[in-house]
Scaffold this motif. Sequence first.
Motif, mmCIF file in Angstrom:
data_model
loop_
_atom_site.group_PDB
_atom_site.id
_atom_site.type_symbol
_atom_site.label_atom_id
_atom_site.label_comp_id
_atom_site.label_asym_id
_atom_site.label_seq_id
_atom_site.Cartn_x
_atom_site.Cartn_y
_atom_site.Cartn_z
ATOM 1 N N LEU A 7 58.301 33.373 36.601
ATOM 2 C CA LEU A 7 58.216 33.873 35.238
ATOM 3 C C LEU A 7 58.558 32.787 34.232
ATOM 4 O O LEU A 7 57.908 32.647 33.204
ATOM 5 C CB LEU A 7 59.134 35.080 35.052
ATOM 6 C CG LEU A 7 58.683 36.358 35.728
ATOM 7 C CD1 LEU A 7 59.736 37.444 35.551
ATOM 8 C CD2 LEU A 7 57.352 36.824 35.186
ATOM 9 N N PHE A 8 59.570 31.993 34.516
ATOM 10 C CA PHE A 8 59.953 30.898 33.636
ATOM 11 C C PHE A 8 58.808 29.911 33.494
ATOM 12 O O PHE A 8 58.538 29.405 32.421
ATOM 13 C CB PHE A 8 61.201 30.193 34.191
ATOM 14 C CG PHE A 8 61.611 29.010 33.369
ATOM 15 C CD1 PHE A 8 62.230 29.196 32.149
ATOM 16 C CD2 PHE A 8 61.358 27.722 33.811
ATOM 17 C CE1 PHE A 8 62.593 28.106 31.380
ATOM 18 C CE2 PHE A 8 61.713 26.625 33.052
ATOM 19 C CZ PHE A 8 62.337 26.824 31.828
ATOM 20 N N PHE A 9 58.064 29.676 34.565
ATOM 21 C CA PHE A 9 56.938 28.741 34.533
ATOM 22 C C PHE A 9 55.764 29.314 33.747
ATOM 23 O O PHE A 9 55.064 28.603 33.051
ATOM 24 C CB PHE A 9 56.505 28.401 35.969
ATOM 25 C CG PHE A 9 55.376 27.420 36.032
ATOM 26 C CD1 PHE A 9 55.570 26.111 35.672
ATOM 27 C CD2 PHE A 9 54.114 27.826 36.432
ATOM 28 C CE1 PHE A 9 54.542 25.202 35.718
ATOM 29 C CE2 PHE A 9 53.065 26.931 36.478
ATOM 30 C CZ PHE A 9 53.288 25.609 36.120
ATOM 31 N N LEU A 10 55.531 30.630 33.805
ATOM 32 C CA LEU A 10 54.380 31.230 33.135
ATOM 33 C C LEU A 10 54.551 31.352 31.629
ATOM 34 O O LEU A 10 53.581 31.260 30.889
ATOM 35 C CB LEU A 10 54.093 32.614 33.714
ATOM 36 C CG LEU A 10 53.497 32.631 35.109
ATOM 37 C CD1 LEU A 10 53.359 34.064 35.602
ATOM 38 C CD2 LEU A 10 52.149 31.940 35.131
ATOM 39 N N ILE A 11 55.750 31.533 31.149
ATOM 40 C CA ILE A 11 55.966 31.721 29.720
ATOM 41 C C ILE A 11 55.416 30.562 28.892
ATOM 42 O O ILE A 11 54.661 30.790 27.963
ATOM 43 C CB ILE A 11 57.452 31.990 29.418
ATOM 44 C CG1 ILE A 11 57.821 33.369 29.978
ATOM 45 C CG2 ILE A 11 57.722 31.928 27.911
ATOM 46 C CD1 ILE A 11 59.293 33.666 29.981
ATOM 47 N N PRO A 12 55.707 29.290 29.207
ATOM 48 C CA PRO A 12 55.133 28.216 28.395
ATOM 49 C C PRO A 12 53.608 28.169 28.453
ATOM 50 O O PRO A 12 52.973 27.802 27.480
ATOM 51 C CB PRO A 12 55.722 26.945 29.001
ATOM 52 C CG PRO A 12 56.913 27.379 29.759
ATOM 53 C CD PRO A 12 56.636 28.785 30.188
ATOM 54 N N ILE A 13 53.022 28.548 29.562
ATOM 55 C CA ILE A 13 51.569 28.501 29.689
ATOM 56 C C ILE A 13 50.923 29.519 28.760
ATOM 57 O O ILE A 13 49.933 29.232 28.104
ATOM 58 C CB ILE A 13 51.139 28.744 31.149
ATOM 59 C CG1 ILE A 13 51.554 27.554 31.997
ATOM 60 C CG2 ILE A 13 49.635 28.967 31.255
ATOM 61 C CD1 ILE A 13 51.347 27.746 33.466
ATOM 62 N N ILE A 14 51.512 30.687 28.624
ATOM 63 C CA ILE A 14 50.955 31.732 27.785
ATOM 64 C C ILE A 14 50.906 31.294 26.325
ATOM 65 O O ILE A 14 49.952 31.556 25.616
ATOM 66 C CB ILE A 14 51.757 33.045 27.946
ATOM 67 C CG1 ILE A 14 51.567 33.591 29.358
ATOM 68 C CG2 ILE A 14 51.358 34.070 26.890
ATOM 69 C CD1 ILE A 14 52.509 34.696 29.739
ATOM 70 N N VAL A 15 51.899 30.571 25.856
ATOM 71 C CA VAL A 15 51.954 30.168 24.448
ATOM 72 C C VAL A 15 51.453 28.750 24.219
ATOM 73 O O VAL A 15 51.465 28.272 23.102
ATOM 74 C CB VAL A 15 53.394 30.292 23.889
ATOM 75 C CG1 VAL A 15 53.854 31.721 23.927
ATOM 76 C CG2 VAL A 15 54.354 29.379 24.625
ATOM 77 N N CYS A 65 44.454 23.263 35.103
ATOM 78 C CA CYS A 65 43.911 23.072 33.753
ATOM 79 C C CYS A 65 43.529 24.409 33.135
ATOM 80 O O CYS A 65 43.859 24.690 31.979
ATOM 81 C CB CYS A 65 42.692 22.151 33.779
ATOM 82 S SG CYS A 65 43.059 20.417 34.104
ATOM 83 N N LYS A 66 42.841 25.249 33.889
ATOM 84 C CA LYS A 66 42.388 26.536 33.367
ATOM 85 C C LYS A 66 43.559 27.472 33.085
ATOM 86 O O LYS A 66 43.435 28.385 32.260
ATOM 87 C CB LYS A 66 41.385 27.164 34.317
ATOM 88 C CG LYS A 66 40.048 26.417 34.301
ATOM 89 C CD LYS A 66 39.012 27.104 35.153
ATOM 90 C CE LYS A 66 37.673 26.421 35.032
ATOM 91 N NZ LYS A 66 37.031 26.592 33.747
ATOM 92 N N SER A 67 44.708 27.262 33.726
ATOM 93 C CA SER A 67 45.865 28.111 33.455
ATOM 94 C C SER A 67 46.436 27.852 32.063
ATOM 95 O O SER A 67 47.097 28.705 31.494
ATOM 96 C CB SER A 67 46.945 27.908 34.524
ATOM 97 O OG SER A 67 47.604 26.674 34.351
ATOM 98 N N TYR A 68 46.176 26.689 31.498
ATOM 99 C CA TYR A 68 46.634 26.390 30.141
ATOM 100 C C TYR A 68 45.766 27.083 29.099
ATOM 101 O O TYR A 68 46.238 27.499 28.060
ATOM 102 C CB TYR A 68 46.623 24.879 29.878
ATOM 103 C CG TYR A 68 47.643 24.121 30.681
ATOM 104 C CD1 TYR A 68 49.005 24.281 30.441
ATOM 105 C CD2 TYR A 68 47.246 23.237 31.675
ATOM 106 C CE1 TYR A 68 49.947 23.583 31.178
ATOM 107 C CE2 TYR A 68 48.186 22.539 32.408
ATOM 108 C CZ TYR A 68 49.534 22.714 32.156
ATOM 109 O OH TYR A 68 50.463 22.022 32.887
ATOM 110 N N SER A 69 44.457 27.165 29.354
ATOM 111 C CA SER A 69 43.523 27.789 28.417
ATOM 112 C C SER A 69 42.185 27.986 29.133
ATOM 113 O O SER A 69 41.775 27.139 29.924
ATOM 114 C CB SER A 69 43.308 26.887 27.205
ATOM 115 O OG SER A 69 42.204 27.304 26.436
ATOM 116 N N SER A 70 41.497 29.071 28.802
ATOM 117 C CA SER A 70 40.182 29.300 29.412
ATOM 118 C C SER A 70 39.164 28.251 28.955
ATOM 119 O O SER A 70 38.142 28.064 29.603
ATOM 120 C CB SER A 70 39.682 30.700 29.078
ATOM 121 O OG SER A 70 39.532 30.844 27.677
ATOM 122 N N ALA A 71 39.450 27.551 27.862
ATOM 123 C CA ALA A 71 38.553 26.504 27.355
ATOM 124 C C ALA A 71 38.827 25.151 28.011
ATOM 125 O O ALA A 71 38.201 24.160 27.656
ATOM 126 C CB ALA A 71 38.681 26.380 25.839
#
Length: 164
Positions: A7-15, A65-71
């Motif tokens: 969860l700690f790892f996913l939070i920065p990726i979402i924002v 790469c795609k986990s940072y943004s779909s673009a």
Amino acid sequence: MKILIQLFFLIPIIVAFKDNEVIGKVGLKAIEKFSGIDHEGVEFEKTYYITQYLTTTPINARSACKSYSSAMDLASFESREEFLKIRPKLSAEIRDKPVIVGGFLHGDEYRWMSSGLKIDFRYDPSKGKNCLGLQKEGAIGYVPLTCNEEYLFICQKLEFHYSN
């Protein structure tokens, strides 16, 4: 404990792409932009990012790469002009170890994952290095990589500019 770490790892990726300053917090550093026109006449802009400390295998780098943004996708330099524009910035960022880009061996030639376009790079496919990277050995150049070792990687964010 394992769930808390994930969860700690996913939070920065979402924002990550709500604020450019956050990109640095997840270990991506913007290194250059390239604007051009694709084969269908559509204007585009690519922004390249290099990972600062996150390493992975070439097989998993595209998903990272795609986990940072779909673009986002692994970097591809689909023209000589594009590679020559980004090369000075890459030269400043890449150290003595290779970094992953989005090329893979298809038959007896390398191709870009994102487009399938052929890469002007020759290598003996019998050596078992089916993935592609960049390395600085004097000048920046393509190098074959084994697909199961971990390296830093370069992502690109692609934005199209459509006119009415």
